[in-house]
Design an enzyme around this catalytic site. Structure first.
Site, PDB file in Angstrom:
ATOM      1  N   SER A  51       0.803  -1.225   0.000  1.00  0.00           N
ATOM      2  CA  SER A  51       0.000   0.000   0.000  1.00  0.00           C
ATOM      3  C   SER A  51       0.838   1.279   0.000  1.00  0.00           C
ATOM      4  O   SER A  51       0.319   2.340  -0.306  1.00  0.00           O
ATOM      5  CB  SER A  51      -0.950   0.020   1.197  1.00  0.00           C
ATOM      6  OG  SER A  51      -0.226   0.135   2.403  1.00  0.00           O
ATOM      7  N   HIS A  91       1.152   4.298   6.732  1.00  0.00           N
ATOM      8  CA  HIS A  91       0.577   5.174   5.715  1.00  0.00           C
ATOM      9  C   HIS A  91       1.020   6.609   5.934  1.00  0.00           C
ATOM     10  O   HIS A  91       1.478   6.978   7.012  1.00  0.00           O
ATOM     11  CB  HIS A  91      -0.955   5.093   5.712  1.00  0.00           C
ATOM     12  CG  HIS A  91      -1.475   3.871   5.015  1.00  0.00           C
ATOM     13  ND1 HIS A  91      -2.807   3.563   4.986  1.00  0.00           N
ATOM     14  CD2 HIS A  91      -0.849   2.888   4.318  1.00  0.00           C
ATOM     15  CE1 HIS A  91      -2.982   2.438   4.309  1.00  0.00           C
ATOM     16  NE2 HIS A  91      -1.806   2.012   3.900  1.00  0.00           N
ATOM     17  N   ASP A 125      -7.964   6.487   4.554  1.00  0.00           N
ATOM     18  CA  ASP A 125      -8.095   5.348   5.464  1.00  0.00           C
ATOM     19  C   ASP A 125      -9.301   5.391   6.401  1.00  0.00           C
ATOM     20  O   ASP A 125      -9.350   4.605   7.343  1.00  0.00           O
ATOM     21  CB  ASP A 125      -6.837   5.249   6.336  1.00  0.00           C
ATOM     22  CG  ASP A 125      -5.605   4.891   5.541  1.00  0.00           C
ATOM     23  OD1 ASP A 125      -5.741   4.443   4.393  1.00  0.00           O
ATOM     24  OD2 ASP A 125      -4.503   5.055   6.085  1.00  0.00           O
TER      25      ASP A 125
END
Length: 181
Positions: A51, A91, A125
């Protein structure tokens, strides 16, 4: 092999067990010390998915810090534990919202709310936050400050194939016994 253990004697086997326990305790103490130094419960993590490509690839080993006095900024790469989530997620911070609360004349607390997104993902997210609109500082494990590419594949292989982990531990144990003789 059982005959080798008998020949070694109880004291020698006990000494080997104590040496092994000493190595484990030393490793745990170093991990906890590194955690105290970096102010994070997990100073080193492995990237488990794609990701964050191309910034980080699966198997990259990340080094984290979590400075208590500095705020996170848009663009920082963080590791967080979503409420109810099983594993930490790596992230990038997409948005920050500072909520200034004045306690007294001198004390100002600045809690932050963060929105994150994987570089290789299409959406933010929010669906990973399990009902929250933003992450709070308590959900953040740390900020990425460095990495070693592909070093974490050993960890991934041992998690994907538990037999490999046990075989590796057995081989290392036998090598230690053989080396002592």
């Amino acid at each position: 092999m059982l005959d080798q253990f008998r020949r070694l004697g109880f004291r020698h086997v006990l000494l080997q067990v104590l040496n092994f326990a000493s190595v484990l305790a030393s490793g745990l103490a170093m991990w906890k010390g590194l955690g105290l130094l970096t102010n994070t419960e997990s100073p080193i993590v492995v990237v488990l998915s794609g990701s964050m490509e191309p910034a980080f690839y699966r198997g990259d080993l990340l080094f984290l810090t979590n400075p208590p006095t500095s705020a996170y900024r848009t663009g920082d790469i963080t590791v967080y534990n979503a409420p109810g989530g099983a594993i930490p997620i790596v992230h990038r911070v997409l948005e920050t919202h500072d909520l200034v609360t004045k306690l007294t004349v001198d004390d100002v607390v600045v809690p932050q709310l963060l929105l994150t997104k994987g570089d290789n993902n299409q959406e933010d997210d929010i669906q990973l936050y399990n009902g929250l609109e933003y992450l709070e500082r308590k959900h953040i494990v740390g900020k990425v400050n460095g990495f070693l590419p592909y070093v974490g594949y050993v960890t991934i292989a041992m998690n994907d194939f538990p037999q490999l982990k046990y075989a590796l531990m057995g081989i290392l144990g036998l090598m230690a016994l053989i080396q002592r003789e």
